[in-house]
Design a protein around this motif. Structure first.
Motif, PDB file in Angstrom:
ATOM      1  N   GLY A  43       0.998  -1.105  -0.023  1.00 60.91           N
ATOM      2  CA  GLY A  43      -0.073   0.195  -0.003  1.00 60.91           C
ATOM      3  C   GLY A  43       0.777   1.161  -0.056  1.00 60.91           C
ATOM      4  O   GLY A  43       0.640   2.216  -0.766  1.00 60.91           O
ATOM      5  N   PHE A  44       1.951   1.265   0.633  1.00 57.43           N
ATOM      6  CA  PHE A  44       2.917   2.322   0.797  1.00 57.43           C
ATOM      7  C   PHE A  44       3.491   2.641  -0.652  1.00 57.43           C
ATOM      8  O   PHE A  44       3.739   3.641  -0.960  1.00 57.43           O
ATOM      9  N   THR A  45       3.859   1.422  -1.038  1.00 59.09           N
ATOM     10  CA  THR A  45       4.568   1.588  -2.562  1.00 59.09           C
ATOM     11  C   THR A  45       3.835   2.098  -3.444  1.00 59.09           C
ATOM     12  O   THR A  45       3.980   3.006  -4.253  1.00 59.09           O
ATOM     13  N   GLU A  46       2.464   1.705  -3.394  1.00 58.39           N
ATOM     14  CA  GLU A  46       1.431   2.086  -4.336  1.00 58.39           C
ATOM     15  C   GLU A  46       1.042   3.633  -4.228  1.00 58.39           C
ATOM     16  O   GLU A  46       1.204   4.313  -5.116  1.00 58.39           O
ATOM     17  N   ILE A  47       1.015   4.103  -2.986  1.00 60.36           N
ATOM     18  CA  ILE A  47       0.660   5.469  -2.898  1.00 60.36           C
ATOM     19  C   ILE A  47       1.866   6.384  -3.095  1.00 60.36           C
ATOM     20  O   ILE A  47       1.749   7.553  -3.497  1.00 60.36           O
ATOM     21  N   ASP A  78       9.769   8.443   3.967  1.00 61.77           N
ATOM     22  CA  ASP A  78      10.309   8.433   5.157  1.00 61.77           C
ATOM     23  C   ASP A  78       9.657   7.494   6.412  1.00 61.77           C
ATOM     24  O   ASP A  78      10.112   6.747   7.031  1.00 61.77           O
ATOM     25  N   MET A  79       8.138   7.374   6.177  1.00 60.07           N
ATOM     26  CA  MET A  79       7.332   6.398   6.933  1.00 60.07           C
ATOM     27  C   MET A  79       7.970   4.983   6.538  1.00 60.07           C
ATOM     28  O   MET A  79       7.728   4.093   7.369  1.00 60.07           O
ATOM     29  N   TYR A  80       7.809   4.820   5.281  1.00 57.44           N
ATOM     30  CA  TYR A  80       8.093   3.578   4.476  1.00 57.44           C
ATOM     31  C   TYR A  80       9.537   3.230   5.147  1.00 57.44           C
ATOM     32  O   TYR A  80       9.605   1.810   5.620  1.00 57.44           O
TER      33      TYR A  80
END
Length: 95
Positions: A43-47, A78-80
């Motif tokens: 999901g992080f990669t996608e957004i 940074d969150m990823y």
């Protein structure tokens, strides 16, 4: 965007939770099963890759306003890094 991923953003990165960088978020995420953790990673990669996911969409999910697309992108990167790589501290959204 996956419904479970948007739920993760709403629950763990909303305006009340996102400013708490005491270190609980990564251990909390890693306590879930592997498939859930992988779904959050994806999901992080996608957004991060989605040029149409911007500040308005993020604010709708979390109630946190970013001044511009670039600052949101940096926060997401940074969150990823905090959640899935070796960043030591959880990033904070803008004040």
């Amino acid at each position: 965007m996956d419904k479970e991923f948007s739920g993760f953003l709403r629950i763990y990165l909303n305006e009340e939770q996102a400013y708490d960088n005491t270190g609980y978020l990564r251990p909390t995420l890693m306590s879930f099963n592997d498939s859930y953790v992988q779904m959050i990673r994806e999901g992080f990669t996608e957004i991060i890759r989605d040029k149409n996911f911007g500040t308005a969409e993020y604010e709708r999910l979390t109630n946190i306003e970013f001044p511009d697309y670039d600052s949101l992108q940096q926060y997401l990167l940074d969150m990823y890094s905090y959640l899935f790589q070796d960043a030591i501290t959880q990033p904070l959204p803008p004040a």
